[in-house]
Design a protein around this motif. Sequence first.
Motif, PDB file in Angstrom:
ATOM      1  N   LEU A 282      -6.542  -4.213   3.912  1.00  7.97           N
ATOM      2  CA  LEU A 282      -6.414  -3.718   5.366  1.00  7.97           C
ATOM      3  C   LEU A 282      -7.456  -4.426   6.067  1.00  7.97           C
ATOM      4  O   LEU A 282      -7.074  -4.427   7.275  1.00  7.97           O
ATOM      5  CB  LEU A 282      -6.668  -2.157   5.232  1.00  7.97           C
TER       6      LEU A 282
ATOM      7  N   ASN B  73       1.044  -1.264   0.054  1.00 10.95           N
ATOM      8  CA  ASN B  73      -0.153   0.116   0.232  1.00 10.95           C
ATOM      9  C   ASN B  73       1.004   1.297  -0.008  1.00 10.95           C
ATOM     10  O   ASN B  73       0.566   2.083  -0.825  1.00 10.95           O
ATOM     11  CB  ASN B  73      -0.722   0.123   1.291  1.00 10.95           C
TER      12      ASN B  73
ATOM     13  N   THR C 232     -11.835   0.646  -1.479  1.00  9.03           N
ATOM     14  CA  THR C 232     -10.540   0.928  -2.142  1.00  9.03           C
ATOM     15  C   THR C 232     -10.710   2.354  -2.946  1.00  9.03           C
ATOM     16  O   THR C 232     -11.877   3.003  -3.318  1.00  9.03           O
ATOM     17  CB  THR C 232     -10.229  -0.145  -3.117  1.00  9.03           C
ATOM     18  N   THR C 233      -9.529   2.768  -2.993  1.00  7.90           N
ATOM     19  CA  THR C 233      -9.621   4.130  -3.952  1.00  7.90           C
ATOM     20  C   THR C 233      -8.878   3.917  -5.212  1.00  7.90           C
ATOM     21  O   THR C 233      -8.548   4.702  -6.065  1.00  7.90           O
ATOM     22  CB  THR C 233      -8.855   5.268  -3.196  1.00  7.90           C
ATOM     23  N   LYS C 234      -8.365   2.535  -5.362  1.00  7.54           N
ATOM     24  CA  LYS C 234      -7.562   2.319  -6.548  1.00  7.54           C
ATOM     25  C   LYS C 234      -8.508   1.894  -7.735  1.00  7.54           C
ATOM     26  O   LYS C 234      -9.699   1.476  -7.618  1.00  7.54           O
ATOM     27  CB  LYS C 234      -6.641   1.194  -6.134  1.00  7.54           C
TER      28      LYS C 234
ATOM     29  N   GLY D 121      -9.526  -3.755  -2.110  1.00  4.02           N
ATOM     30  CA  GLY D 121      -9.878  -3.168  -1.147  1.00  4.02           C
ATOM     31  C   GLY D 121     -10.114  -4.352   0.318  1.00  4.02           C
ATOM     32  O   GLY D 121     -11.169  -3.952   1.160  1.00  4.02           O
TER      33      GLY D 121
HETATM   34  P1  ADP Z   1      -6.481  -1.861  -1.746  1.00  5.81           P
HETATM   35  O1  ADP Z   1      -5.161  -1.753  -1.465  1.00  5.81           O
HETATM   36  O2  ADP Z   1      -6.727  -3.178  -2.442  1.00  5.81           O
HETATM   37  O3  ADP Z   1      -7.188  -0.642  -2.206  1.00  5.81           O
HETATM   38  P2  ADP Z   1      -6.547  -1.980   1.196  1.00  5.81           P
HETATM   39  O4  ADP Z   1      -7.805  -2.506   1.985  1.00  5.81           O
HETATM   40  O5  ADP Z   1      -5.151  -2.543   1.340  1.00  5.81           O
HETATM   41  O6  ADP Z   1      -7.113  -2.330  -0.248  1.00  5.81           O
HETATM   42  O7  ADP Z   1      -6.638  -0.447   1.153  1.00  5.81           O
HETATM   43  C1  ADP Z   1      -7.614   0.225   1.294  1.00  5.81           C
HETATM   44  C2  ADP Z   1      -7.400   1.742   0.700  1.00  5.81           C
HETATM   45  O8  ADP Z   1      -6.569   2.555   1.824  1.00  5.81           O
HETATM   46  C3  ADP Z   1      -6.678   1.959  -0.200  1.00  5.81           C
HETATM   47  O9  ADP Z   1      -7.416   2.034  -1.428  1.00  5.81           O
HETATM   48  C4  ADP Z   1      -6.049   3.389  -0.177  1.00  5.81           C
HETATM   49  O10 ADP Z   1      -6.978   4.495  -0.492  1.00  5.81           O
HETATM   50  C5  ADP Z   1      -5.952   3.407   1.418  1.00  5.81           C
HETATM   51  N1  ADP Z   1      -4.431   3.287   1.669  1.00  5.81           N
HETATM   52  C6  ADP Z   1      -4.040   2.026   2.425  1.00  5.81           C
HETATM   53  N2  ADP Z   1      -2.633   2.450   2.588  1.00  5.81           N
HETATM   54  C7  ADP Z   1      -2.531   3.637   2.320  1.00  5.81           C
HETATM   55  C8  ADP Z   1      -1.057   4.445   2.302  1.00  5.81           C
HETATM   56  N3  ADP Z   1       0.076   3.999   2.895  1.00  5.81           N
HETATM   57  N4  ADP Z   1      -1.062   5.555   1.622  1.00  5.81           N
HETATM   58  C9  ADP Z   1      -2.255   6.055   1.065  1.00  5.81           C
HETATM   59  N5  ADP Z   1      -3.434   5.251   1.235  1.00  5.81           N
HETATM   60  C10 ADP Z   1      -3.553   3.968   1.541  1.00  5.81           C
END
Ligand code: ADP
Length: 523
Positions: A452, A382, A440-442, A449
């Motif tokens: 985490l 991440n 998720t913001t991806k 998503g």
């Molecule tokens: P994913 O990585 O598949 O999107 P995650 O649950 O790992 O799912 O993360 C959820 C969201 O949290 C990410 O889409 C992102 O927006 C945000 N995020 C997590 N870690 C970071 C980071 N180190 N910096 C910025 N945004 C983060």
Amino acid sequence: MRLAAKLVLVYLIGLLLIVGLFSYLTIQNERRLAAALHQQQAADIIASMSRKLESVYRSVHPREELQQVLRQTTSLQTKRMKMRLVEPGGSGSSAPPPGVPIDVIVTQRSMTTISMPDPSGEERLYTYVPIAGTKEFPRGTIEVSAPDNTAKDRLHRSLMRSAIAILGVTVLSGVVVLFGGILMVGKPLKQLISKVHQVGEGNFDGPLDVKQNDELGRLGVAINQMCEQLKSQRQKIDEETAARIATVGQLRHADRLSTLGRLAAGVAHEMGTPLNVVSGRAELIASGELSSDQTRRSALTIKQESDRIAGIIRSLLDFARRGNPNRDRADLAALVDETVTMMRPLAEKKNVDIRWTRTESPMISKVDSGQIRQVLTNLIVNAISAMDGQAGDTITISARSAKSDDPSVAPIEMHQIDIVDNGHGIEEEHLESIFEPFFTTKDVGEGTGLGLSIAHGIIEDHEGRIEVSSVLGEGTRFSVLLPVDEADEILLNQDSQQLLENASTDRVDPLPTPGSSRSEYNI
Ligand code: ADP
């Protein structure tokens, strides 16, 4: 000491002072009366000697004549009465007595009476009567003295009176304390105190039966009214609490439905695209219009999309069937070592520098090593994704000791691993959602998503916690806290000071300190 006894004590001390003062004044008064009586007797004696004194003044040796007359008069008086001539510069039998002011003998022209002890210590009254002088015998004073018999009696009587008065008042006070204090104050107070204890334990029933029509009675009535009010307020609070519990239950249900909906939407969204691709390519192959090369490429695409679906399903299963971790003693620093080594190629590819400052001593904790590696990998991935691949992109990983923050139990020692990046950060309104599944913001295909939410679940299963703080545009810090293995706790306590010093000097912290504009969210 009981209140009534204290009041009586103060009262007795006051009374003692008053009785003492009264006795002193009485003794003084009796003393003055005795002196006046003695003076009167002395004046009468001297008056009875007036003729003899006149002949003395006319005689050739007036001093000797006078002393002779005084001796004769003394022998006529009671045995204890004494008379003598006292002269200012006289010596022997006519010397002024020690302790008598000299002006009484030299200048005073009226009678003076003094009470003082004689050389044997016996209290005596001395009356000094000035006599007119002649050429031969210029000045003189006749001293008439008698023992002050009544002095001791007076003191004795006065002390007796005081003692009787104090004894009487003490007995009276005892009766007041016993009957008044205990019946009128002690008993109702006891009732009031036990009622207050009862109220303190939350029992407002059984009103106080105070019959007195005084301050204590009014206090009892006030306590009864207070109990009634508390009772009705508690009833209201119980009703409100029940309503709140019902509302919370409904909210939870709604939340569960919304999570389920989001989960379903996430699954549909994540799987929909690859399924469409699979279905489209399969249709093309089934139509038989594709060349063998196109058929091979379509089959490869179908394989890739199926793998993607399988990956999503694996993550979902990980999330859903996390089960009990298989925990064993492990060095968290070694796990970070391994994960960093594994992630370095990906980071380098994205132009990201990973700096890992490990502690000198091992960080022993009881963990499922595979699951913790999974958490660390997820956080590092991440962090890498949050950076644009510009020069200076850094992930700083450090470790230190901390304490658990549950206020309901005694704090326990924890190992803390901080993963700090200087990426784009997380928007404040997203901080509460990032641990939710499928948040998720991806872009589609880049993130599920689930990372985490899985990491959060794993750390929770290990009785630890994940904390996050972020400043938009500056970076993000994730902290993983895991309990120290009990066997290591004693050792860590000894070393904690050293560890803290190392951590504070080694750690590169690109984020502002807590309390600034940083957004934080603790899990
Ligand atoms: P994913 O990585 O598949 O999107 P995650 O649950 O790992 O799912 O993360 C959820 C969201 O949290 C990410 O889409 C992102 O927006 C945000 N995020 C997590 N870690 C970071 C980071 N180190 N910096 C910025 N945004 C983060």
